[in-house]
Structure formats: structure tokens, C-alpha cells
Enzyme design. Sequence first.
Site, PDB file in Angstrom:
ATOM      1  N   GLN A  76       0.485   5.465   1.945  1.00 59.31           N
ATOM      2  CA  GLN A  76       0.577   5.057   0.553  1.00 59.31           C
ATOM      3  C   GLN A  76      -0.757   4.390   0.283  1.00 59.31           C
ATOM      4  O   GLN A  76      -1.079   3.389   0.928  1.00 59.31           O
ATOM      5  CB  GLN A  76       1.776   4.090   0.442  1.00 59.31           C
ATOM      6  CG  GLN A  76       2.159   3.611  -0.932  1.00 59.31           C
ATOM      7  CD  GLN A  76       1.071   2.900  -1.701  1.00 59.31           C
ATOM      8  OE1 GLN A  76       0.589   3.431  -2.703  1.00 59.31           O
ATOM      9  NE2 GLN A  76       0.650   1.743  -1.259  1.00 59.31           N
ATOM     10  N   TYR A 141      -1.414  -3.633   0.498  1.00 57.38           N
ATOM     11  CA  TYR A 141      -2.047  -2.441   1.076  1.00 57.38           C
ATOM     12  C   TYR A 141      -2.994  -2.828   2.226  1.00 57.38           C
ATOM     13  O   TYR A 141      -2.972  -2.224   3.292  1.00 57.38           O
ATOM     14  CB  TYR A 141      -2.807  -1.665  -0.017  1.00 57.38           C
ATOM     15  CG  TYR A 141      -3.673  -0.549   0.532  1.00 57.38           C
ATOM     16  CD1 TYR A 141      -3.112   0.649   0.976  1.00 57.38           C
ATOM     17  CD2 TYR A 141      -5.060  -0.686   0.620  1.00 57.38           C
ATOM     18  CE1 TYR A 141      -3.918   1.670   1.485  1.00 57.38           C
ATOM     19  CE2 TYR A 141      -5.860   0.325   1.122  1.00 57.38           C
ATOM     20  CZ  TYR A 141      -5.290   1.502   1.556  1.00 57.38           C
ATOM     21  OH  TYR A 141      -6.080   2.505   2.069  1.00 57.38           O
TER      22      TYR A 141
END
Length: 320
Positions: A76, A141
Site C-alpha cells: 500500500q 506508511y
Amino acid sequence: MRILVTGGAGFIGSHVVDRLVAADHHVAVIDNLSSGLKEHINGKAVFYRCDIGDTERLERIFAAERPDYVIHHAAQISVQNSLSDPLQDARVNIMGTLNLLNCCRDFGVRKIIYASSAAVYGNPEYLPLDEKHSLNPLSPYGVSKHTPEHYIQMYAGAYGLNYTVLRYANAYGPRQDALGEGGVVSIFIDRLLQENPVVIYGDGEQTRDFVYVEDLAEANLMALERGDYGIYNIGTSVRTSVNSLLEAINEINGSHARPVHKPARPGDIRHSYMCGEKARLELGWGPKFSLYEGLELTLKYYLNLYTGKGGMEGAGSEAF
Ligand SMILES: NC(=O)c1ccc[n+]([C@@H]2O[C@H](COP(=O)([O-])OP(=O)(O)OC[C@H]3O[C@@H](n4cnc5c(N)ncnc54)[C@H](O)[C@@H]3O)[C@@H](O)[C@H]2O)c1
């Protein structure tokens, strides 16, 4: 050699697959096509449409493929999505990688090459960023790209799984997503070719290290033979401002687009570029494409794509 590439339908992974196929390796791709495109998968690779979170399926693929090497690019990659849904980000980037590591351990994989990111460093305390820089990720992230590095090192110690971690700078080149949070290069080119305004956040004097995708693919090939148990920054050691990036694209395109400036986004890093010395010394890697050359190739790709001459590459048939 038998090599399994996760994320092989994506921007960087598909270039890695092309290079591996060209070097006559047997290549299998795992990708759930959440952002990647089947058309980008080299026709000579075996394709498994599979989510890296699906343990049972992953084990069946490893049993069928028996890879010597795993090159892990599935992730992702949106910082915004990681902020709005950190659980999903962790599910893919952390739990998915753990799933993969278990298969590497259980099926005797020799080495895993992991695509990490400059996002693990956070706001630079000094420049250029070297591998010893402290790790202070600013987003989920950044955390979810860094956490697997720990697991990988732990699996190396506990189970003897060899690894190379490649921390990429800002990648650009053909096949990068020009929508959403794609790289700034593909977004600028897309805007120019569609005759839409090019937006720059802040004064445009912020700098980044732009590395051409084929140079990244090359680093992966080198890591098959070198860089055992090592972590490497893969960048150009050159800093380029967003303003001069647009100027270069304009020059190559023969256009004169002027940017629309919007307020700087909170949390944006002002300057960042990487020291590539360790990669040069230990992997024998250095960028072969100057920014200008890389931009020329990228622009040519999008021009062909938008005028319908790009064609659809690859589209390998799907295995079970
Ligand atoms: N693009 C950059 O500038 C950059 C910089 C640093 C690091 N990286 C890392 O490089 C890798 C590749 O990035 P990219 O830019 O090519 O992104 P991308 O989105 O084009 O590629 C990621 C691929 O992974 C696949 N994928 C996503 N979730 C999956 C899942 N759960 N199971 C199976 N497949 C899944 C997607 O369909 C896609 O094909 C990522 O790990 C990313 O974190 C990219």
C-alpha cells in the site's frame, strides 16, 4: 534462477520483472491488481493474482514455484491512505510481509530483496541521508515500510534467511500512476499533456532525489548477487527542486507551462536527497540515467500512451 516478484504488476515491480525475464530467469509474479495493471506484467512471467495477506494461497504458490529468491514490491503506497486507514496500511505492508517471510522460511528461499523507502527516515537531520541516519517516520506508511526491515533482520538471525533492503528515493518513469498520489513527474507530465494546470505546493524550491525506474530495477538485479544482509539507499545523490523539475519537463516537451502555486502542505519535507556511497561500494550500483535522460524517456512513454501508440504490453496468462 527461480524468482518470485510481489507487486510485479506495479510501476517499479513490472520493470524489475522485465529485467529478470531479459536475464533469462524464471519469474513468477504475485499481485492482487489493487493498483497494478495486468497489461504491465511481462508476458513471459507466470502470473498469480493473489493478495499477500492470503496465507493459504501464498503457501500453494510457494509450493508450486519453489523460488530461490523473492523480490518484494507489493505494498500500500499512499501516505494519505495510511493516515486515513492505518490498520489497512499495516495489514498490507506489515502483516502481508510477515506472511511472505513465513513462506520464505518454510520453503527454503535463499534471499529476500525488500523495496523500502526514504520515508523511514522522516525529516532529515542532515543531508545527504545515509543509512546511519536515525529513523523517525512521519506517517503510518513510513512506519509500515520500516517495520518489515526489523522482521527481515530478525528472520535472518533466527532462520538464516539472507536479505537485501533497498531504500528507494523518489522513483519516476514509465508506468507510474499519474492519478491520486502518483509521483510528481507523472502528475506534471499528465497535466501538461492534458493541458491542465500544473499545481506546485509551496514555493517549489523544495528538493527531492529523483531516481529513474530502470536504475531501481538494476539495483534489484545487483542485489541478487551482492549486498547480503545489507541495507542500501538507492538514490542519485542529486537534489532537484520541484521548480527546476517542471522547467526540465517543459524544455523537453517544448512547452511553457507556468505552475499554479498552492499553499505548502503541512508536514511536507523541505529538502531530501540520499547518499548513494554504500550502494556504489558494496552493490556496485550507481544511477545510469541522468534526470534529463529519464525525463525524456518518461515523456515519450506518456506521449505514446496518450496518442494510443503505447499499446498494451505483457498481459501474461494467469496461473491458478
Ligand atoms: N514509487 C516510489 O517513489 C517509491 C519510493 C520508495 C519505495 N517504494 C516502494 O516500492 C514498491 C513499489 O512501489 P510502486 O511505486 O511501484 O507502487 P505500485 O502501487 O505501482 O506497485 C505496488 C503493487 O503492489 C500490488 N499490491 C498492493 N497491495 C497488494 C497486496 N495486498 N497483495 C498483492 N499485491 C498487492 C499493487 O497492485 C501494485 O501492482 C512499494 O513497496 C513501495 O513502498 C516506492
